[in-house]
Design a protein around this motif. Structure first.
Motif, PDB file in Angstrom:
ATOM      1  N   TYR A 265       0.842  -1.200   0.000  1.00 44.39           N
ATOM      2  CA  TYR A 265       0.000   0.000   0.000  1.00 44.39           C
ATOM      3  C   TYR A 265       0.874   1.246   0.000  1.00 44.39           C
ATOM      4  O   TYR A 265       1.867   1.329   0.723  1.00 44.39           O
ATOM      5  CB  TYR A 265      -0.892  -0.018   1.250  1.00 44.39           C
TER       6      TYR A 265
ATOM      7  N   GLU B 123       0.731   5.032   0.949  1.00 42.43           N
ATOM      8  CA  GLU B 123      -0.081   5.933   1.764  1.00 42.43           C
ATOM      9  C   GLU B 123      -0.373   7.242   1.049  1.00 42.43           C
ATOM     10  O   GLU B 123      -1.461   7.805   1.188  1.00 42.43           O
ATOM     11  CB  GLU B 123       0.652   6.197   3.090  1.00 42.43           C
ATOM     12  N   GLN B 124       0.577   7.750   0.263  1.00 43.45           N
ATOM     13  CA  GLN B 124       0.390   9.024  -0.425  1.00 43.45           C
ATOM     14  C   GLN B 124      -0.582   8.897  -1.599  1.00 43.45           C
ATOM     15  O   GLN B 124      -1.477   9.723  -1.778  1.00 43.45           O
ATOM     16  CB  GLN B 124       1.746   9.554  -0.932  1.00 43.45           C
TER      17      GLN B 124
ATOM     18  N   HIS C  75      -2.653   6.320  -2.095  1.00 44.77           N
ATOM     19  CA  HIS C  75      -3.813   5.493  -1.729  1.00 44.77           C
ATOM     20  C   HIS C  75      -4.004   4.378  -2.755  1.00 44.77           C
ATOM     21  O   HIS C  75      -5.105   4.098  -3.236  1.00 44.77           O
ATOM     22  CB  HIS C  75      -5.072   6.351  -1.606  1.00 44.77           C
TER      23      HIS C  75
ATOM     24  N   ARG D 186      -1.282  -3.445   3.434  1.00 46.24           N
ATOM     25  CA  ARG D 186      -1.023  -2.276   4.291  1.00 46.24           C
ATOM     26  C   ARG D 186      -0.176  -2.639   5.512  1.00 46.24           C
ATOM     27  O   ARG D 186       0.821  -1.985   5.802  1.00 46.24           O
ATOM     28  CB  ARG D 186      -2.351  -1.673   4.765  1.00 46.24           C
TER      29      ARG D 186
ATOM     30  N   LYS E 151      -6.029  -3.236   1.439  1.00 39.89           N
ATOM     31  CA  LYS E 151      -6.885  -2.137   0.983  1.00 39.89           C
ATOM     32  C   LYS E 151      -8.135  -2.669   0.288  1.00 39.89           C
ATOM     33  O   LYS E 151      -9.186  -2.018   0.306  1.00 39.89           O
ATOM     34  CB  LYS E 151      -6.103  -1.217   0.038  1.00 39.89           C
TER      35      LYS E 151
ATOM     36  N   LYS F 252      -8.602   6.078   3.621  1.00 41.79           N
ATOM     37  CA  LYS F 252      -7.319   6.789   3.574  1.00 41.79           C
ATOM     38  C   LYS F 252      -7.072   7.337   4.968  1.00 41.79           C
ATOM     39  O   LYS F 252      -7.421   8.472   5.290  1.00 41.79           O
ATOM     40  CB  LYS F 252      -7.373   7.904   2.532  1.00 41.79           C
ATOM     41  N   THR F 253      -6.460   6.512   5.798  1.00 39.19           N
ATOM     42  CA  THR F 253      -6.332   6.821   7.218  1.00 39.19           C
ATOM     43  C   THR F 253      -5.074   6.185   7.778  1.00 39.19           C
ATOM     44  O   THR F 253      -4.508   5.260   7.183  1.00 39.19           O
ATOM     45  CB  THR F 253      -7.571   6.279   7.981  1.00 39.19           C
TER      46      THR F 253
END
Length: 469
Positions: A203, A205-206, A208, A213, A233, A265-266
């Motif tokens: 994953y 993060e920037q 998405h 993850r 995800k 997106k967390t």
């Protein structure tokens, strides 16, 4: 009042606020609750990472506020005799530990001192009247964690996994973590290798994007059972059956493979959807004589050896003779409740998380304990309702999160007038605040026992006995 204000203004004038990028020599005389060295320059407090009490250091100021600032350690002019070489090769980059550079016996002494300091400064407690014991540590303070939660990412070499660089979300790739059980390291490494082999993307993060993850591993110290949780995800995992087969071949003691889906997106690790891909929904472990079922989402203490020490002390402070009714606020999955039930007439546990109460009831059945009952709700609301029904408690046990007890709960404890309160705390500052409230309400702090649940970190747990005056 005016005189007092002018005295405060004069005191503030005597403190010189340092400039950012200023170079200073500082004598370190304390450790903060985050494990930072604390020193003063012209009355101005500086927090300095990796500096230790008893050291004189050269530092560069990096951030300033009105009453305190932060600085970067440049050089140690005078070394502490308790300074040691951290054995972890990525200790300087990783944010997981804070105190590997401090000898273990001194870590224990500093944690006791941290507790004493907060009790006096925040709680106003006279330590001449309260017994604060030395911190109970471990004979082997390494490889104690039974759970790993590792974010997965990518670099030019492929998949990486490890903890975040301190203060960032940059992943420090690691082969081993010296405070994790070896089984956790092996599972993380093998899972990365299999995912890489099967072309599963990490994953991002920037952006998405990507799939994998986190990998969460849970290990039963007593049973040696393993659970692997793949946090993804999306619901679909490419080559899922091959992934499962390779994990099963690699770990004969693997009992459970779980998939948890987090599409948001967390920074929160777990999502809402959890499904068993293979094996059982639970693994099992044991603390003392009590057996626990552990699911993917269960909260279970990460250091079972010291948990036994902590709970034995809580049981000792409860002073149960077999005829008492005990209330366990913030009971979680029933860990302390079931220990208490072995000695009490009846235990009532309350917890706001429904899944935790379901686990608590299951754990009571698992251990054939019939004198423990559990309710879902906020302790500050449920316990007054119990009181209105005529339920009284001889002993109340609280084990709140870091923010401490809700004031309404403390008020209810005072109104219920139990003979004893046993307070289990993971935060000395909120503990001190709550003890002051209880002392103002007619209780007396008698004994405090710090316990080192997390060696080489700055955290310290406490068990406290209070008696009604």
């Amino acid at each position: 009042m005016k005189l007092e204000s002018s005295e405060n203004e004069m005191a503030e004038e005597q403190i010189r606020i340092l400039e950012k990028n200023e170079y200073v020599d500082v004598y370190i005389d304390d450790l903060s609750h985050e494990g930072l060295g604390v020193g003063k320059v012209d009355g101005y407090t500086l927090f300095i990472k990796d500096a230790l009490p008893g050291e004189k250091v050269k530092a560069k100021v990096t951030k300033t506020k009105k009453r305190f600032g932060f600085a970067r350690l440049l050089e140690i002019i005078e070394h502490s005799p308790h300074r040691v070489e951290p054995p972890c090769p990525i200790y300087a980059q990783c944010g997981g530990c804070q105190l590997q550079h401090l000898g273990y016996e001194e870590q224990l002494r500093q944690k006791e001192q941290q507790v004493r300091s907060q009790l006096t400064k925040i709680g106003g407690i006279d330590l001449e009247q309260v017994k604060v014991h030395p911190t109970l540590g471990m004979s082997e303070p390494w490889r104690y964690r039974n759970k790993a939660q590792v974010p997965i990412g990518e670099n030019e070499g492929g998949l990486i996994g490890g903890f975040y660089r301190q203060g960032t979300h940059d992943i420090i790739d690691m082969q081993e973590c010296l405070i994790q059980h070896e089984a956790n390291d092996e599972v993380i490494q093998k899972t990365k290798d299999i995912a890489q082999e099967l072309g599963i993307r990490a994953y991002d993060e920037q952006k998405h994007s990507g799939l994998l993850r986190h990998v969460v591993v849970k290990y039963g110290f007593y049973t040696q059972e393993l659970m692997i949780v793949l946090i993804t995800k999306e619901e679909t995992i490419p080559h899922k059956e091959m992934f499962i087969e390779k994990l099963r071949e690699s770990f004969p003691n693997l009992k459970s493979i779980i998939r948890n889906v987090n599409k948001a997106k967390t920074n929160v690790i777990f999502g809402e959807q959890t499904k068993v891909l293979w094996g059982e929904e639970y693994i099992y472990d044991q603390i003392g004589d009590i057996r626990f079922a552990i699911s993917a989402r269960s909260f279970y203490q990460v250091n079972p050896q010291q948990t036994k020490v902590l709970y034995d002390k809580a049981l000792e402070y409860a002073q149960l003779q077999g005829h008492e009714t005990v209330i366990d606020a913030y009971c979680g999955i029933g860990t302390i409740s079931l220990f208490l039930a072995q000695k009490a007439k009846k235990v009532l546990g309350v917890e706001v998380v429904p899944e935790a109460i379901a686990d608590a009831k299951r754990n009571a059945r698992l251990n054939h304990i019939e004198n423990a009952e559990f309710a879902v709700g906020e302790a500050e609301k449920v316990i007054p309702w119990w009181k209105a029904q005529g339920i009284t408690a001889d002993v109340i046990v609280v084990d709140p999160p870091r923010k401490g007890c809700d004031e309404a709960l403390l008020e209810t404890i005072i109104q219920m007038k139990p003979e004893r309160v046993v307070y289990v705390s993971c935060n000395p500052s909120t503990l001190a605040r709550d003890l002051k409230f209880l002392e103002d309400g007619g209780f007396k702090t008698v004994e405090v026992q710090p316990v080192d649940m997390f060696p080489h970190t700055s955290h310290v747990e406490c068990v406290v006995l209070l008696q009604r005056q």
